[in-house]
Write a protein that holds these residues in place. Sequence first.
Motif, mmCIF file in Angstrom:
data_model
loop_
_atom_site.group_PDB
_atom_site.id
_atom_site.type_symbol
_atom_site.label_atom_id
_atom_site.label_comp_id
_atom_site.label_asym_id
_atom_site.label_seq_id
_atom_site.Cartn_x
_atom_site.Cartn_y
_atom_site.Cartn_z
ATOM 1 N N ALA A 1 30.470 8.422 12.665
ATOM 2 C CA ALA A 1 30.609 9.642 11.865
ATOM 3 C C ALA A 1 30.165 9.426 10.428
ATOM 4 O O ALA A 1 29.472 10.272 9.839
ATOM 5 C CB ALA A 1 32.058 10.128 11.907
ATOM 6 N N MET A 2 30.546 8.287 9.836
ATOM 7 C CA MET A 2 30.156 8.019 8.450
ATOM 8 C C MET A 2 28.666 7.696 8.345
ATOM 9 O O MET A 2 28.017 8.052 7.354
ATOM 10 C CB MET A 2 31.000 6.873 7.889
ATOM 11 N N ALA A 3 28.107 7.058 9.369
ATOM 12 C CA ALA A 3 26.687 6.689 9.321
ATOM 13 C C ALA A 3 25.784 7.905 9.457
ATOM 14 O O ALA A 3 24.730 7.984 8.810
ATOM 15 C CB ALA A 3 26.383 5.676 10.420
ATOM 16 N N ARG A 4 26.157 8.875 10.283
ATOM 17 C CA ARG A 4 25.288 10.038 10.441
ATOM 18 C C ARG A 4 25.296 10.911 9.188
ATOM 19 O O ARG A 4 24.421 11.765 9.019
ATOM 20 C CB ARG A 4 25.684 10.852 11.677
ATOM 21 N N ASP A 5 26.294 10.681 8.312
ATOM 22 C CA ASP A 5 26.300 11.347 7.008
ATOM 23 C C ASP A 5 25.693 10.466 5.923
ATOM 24 O O ASP A 5 25.868 10.735 4.737
ATOM 25 C CB ASP A 5 27.733 11.733 6.621
ATOM 26 N N ARG A 6 25.063 9.360 6.336
ATOM 27 C CA ARG A 6 24.357 8.449 5.432
ATOM 28 C C ARG A 6 25.290 7.774 4.432
ATOM 29 O O ARG A 6 24.890 7.412 3.341
ATOM 30 C CB ARG A 6 23.224 9.187 4.699
ATOM 31 N N GLN A 7 26.555 7.601 4.811
ATOM 32 C CA GLN A 7 27.498 6.911 3.942
ATOM 33 C C GLN A 7 27.772 5.490 4.443
ATOM 34 O O GLN A 7 28.531 4.747 3.820
ATOM 35 C CB GLN A 7 28.786 7.728 3.826
ATOM 36 N N LEU A 8 27.167 5.161 5.561
ATOM 37 C CA LEU A 8 27.076 3.794 6.069
ATOM 38 C C LEU A 8 25.653 3.626 6.597
ATOM 39 O O LEU A 8 24.938 4.615 6.776
ATOM 40 C CB LEU A 8 28.105 3.561 7.184
ATOM 41 N N PRO A 9 25.205 2.396 6.852
ATOM 42 C CA PRO A 9 23.831 2.196 7.333
ATOM 43 C C PRO A 9 23.495 3.069 8.535
ATOM 44 O O PRO A 9 24.290 3.210 9.477
ATOM 45 C CB PRO A 9 23.811 0.704 7.695
ATOM 46 N N ALA A 10 22.283 3.636 8.533
ATOM 47 C CA ALA A 10 21.886 4.630 9.529
ATOM 48 C C ALA A 10 21.855 4.084 10.947
ATOM 49 O O ALA A 10 22.035 4.841 11.910
ATOM 50 C CB ALA A 10 20.516 5.197 9.165
ATOM 51 N N PHE A 11 21.648 2.786 11.135
ATOM 52 C CA PHE A 11 21.546 2.251 12.496
ATOM 53 C C PHE A 11 22.870 2.416 13.261
ATOM 54 O O PHE A 11 22.885 2.425 14.497
ATOM 55 C CB PHE A 11 21.117 0.778 12.466
ATOM 56 N N LEU A 12 23.983 2.597 12.534
ATOM 57 C CA LEU A 12 25.278 2.782 13.190
ATOM 58 C C LEU A 12 25.415 4.174 13.800
ATOM 59 O O LEU A 12 26.337 4.420 14.579
ATOM 60 C CB LEU A 12 26.410 2.543 12.192
ATOM 61 N N ALA A 13 24.517 5.083 13.470
ATOM 62 C CA ALA A 13 24.559 6.438 14.032
ATOM 63 C C ALA A 13 23.746 6.567 15.315
ATOM 64 O O ALA A 13 23.694 7.632 15.917
ATOM 65 C CB ALA A 13 24.055 7.453 13.004
ATOM 66 N N LYS A 14 23.134 5.486 15.756
ATOM 67 C CA LYS A 14 22.314 5.532 16.968
ATOM 68 C C LYS A 14 23.198 5.704 18.203
ATOM 69 O O LYS A 14 24.170 4.972 18.391
ATOM 70 C CB LYS A 14 21.489 4.254 17.119
ATOM 71 N N VAL A 15 22.839 6.674 19.032
ATOM 72 C CA VAL A 15 23.577 6.949 20.257
ATOM 73 C C VAL A 15 22.705 6.602 21.462
ATOM 74 O O VAL A 15 21.534 6.976 21.514
ATOM 75 C CB VAL A 15 23.994 8.436 20.334
#
Length: 471
Positions: free
Chosen positions: A322-336
């Motif tokens: 959730a935080m990564a898809r809002d660009r508040q953590l590294p973007a690779f953590l938003a990969k599904v």
Amino acid sequence: MTPSNDLARYGYRQELSRQLRFRDLLAYGLVYMVPIAPMAIFGSVYAGSGGMVALAYAIGVVALVFTAFSYAQMVKAFPMSGSVYNYAGRGISAPVGFLAGWVILLDYVLVPGLLYLVASVAMHSTVPAVPAVPVWLWLLGFVAVNTVVNSVGIRMTAVVTRVMLFGELIVLALFLVVAGWAVATGRGRFSWDAFYNADTFTWSLVAGAVSIAVLSFLGFDGISMLAEETRDGARQIGRAMAAVLVLAGVLFIAQTWLAAMLVPNPGVLLAEGDVNGTAFYDAAAVAGGSWLATVCAVATAIAWGLPNSMVAQVATSRLLYAMARDRQLPAFLAKVSVRRSVPINATLLTGVVSLALGLYMATRADGITLLLSLINFGAMVAFLVLHVSVVVHHLIRRRSGNWFAHLLMPGIGFVILAYVVVNANIAAQRLGLAWLGLGVLVLAGLYLTGRRPVLSGLAPTQAAGRDMERV
């Protein structure tokens, strides 16, 4: 409006798989909380509460009922993953949401490491093996199994946790029956002292014990992380959280009350504490013999090491996602994962961090105690922010006229938890505030680099129908 359309209002695509029903949420929450959780920390809560261990758990239930109510209000307003991070960010402001997410990371990121470590130490000392299996190998095995199961998909996690939950409930029922019979036949000391003892009672003493006992309740809030994976929407999340909290609370109170009446040397436990962490198992031995003590010890170790840490890893990965898809953590953590519909990188990272943390803390004499204090502090501070979010979003911003739901309930919950936090372990307060200070520095760094926290769809009409990429 369908759950998927709820997400679209805030500029997000439905990427996770909506497969969970109410019964899955109920099983998830119970497994996360662990129905036999007090067995592992019974001695610490008993000593810290002056023997009033059942009272500490009863107060914990009351305090967190208000918190569950606030969660239900906010998950209906913002039906998405991210828990307090999203509720504070959207209910108050994006920077506050970032700091709330940062604080609750102290809970979510450290919890799997603590669970793996406690389970590995317990298995190492309880299960006979020649040659003895070292702690690090147990830890590696637990992390590997859970990471594989969680990577397969949320349905597999749900099936495995239901099976494990059934086993935990059998062990708990066995203890309750045997211990109840032991007390009834005179092997224990029937007493209400576990609820109130005039010789030792002070509010500050009990509040300090509640700050330890609250570890057993952490997990009901993790249900909110599954808001994007439920079939029936946000209303089921609130119902499941309340049901899990009350049911688990009753089980916690029952088993700790019985164990308190069976402690072999209560005076020694109060004076010296539970150095070896075996107080509950000693009480079980009084009730039914060494076989019952061994069954309880092994069941607790497996429960913490497999199902409990498994669902903790799920919750942690969803927060990172959730935080990564809002660009508040590294973007690779938003990969599904397209095939599995799980945040695969966040899941794998959680496993790696948990393994590294567990291995490091295993080398410290105070490793378990330190993790326990930090986790509880982080969770309670995040709950305080949650209560404030309800008031700001509903009462102030939306001018709600429901003073009971949007002021009285969160206000009472805030006051109770604030008192517990103030009376918590001093070391936990210092380390927790240091972590919050580090979060402030990270937030300042985001502003300096032009990446100030911005949450998608804060004005829903601006985001309606938008297909935004966050990776």
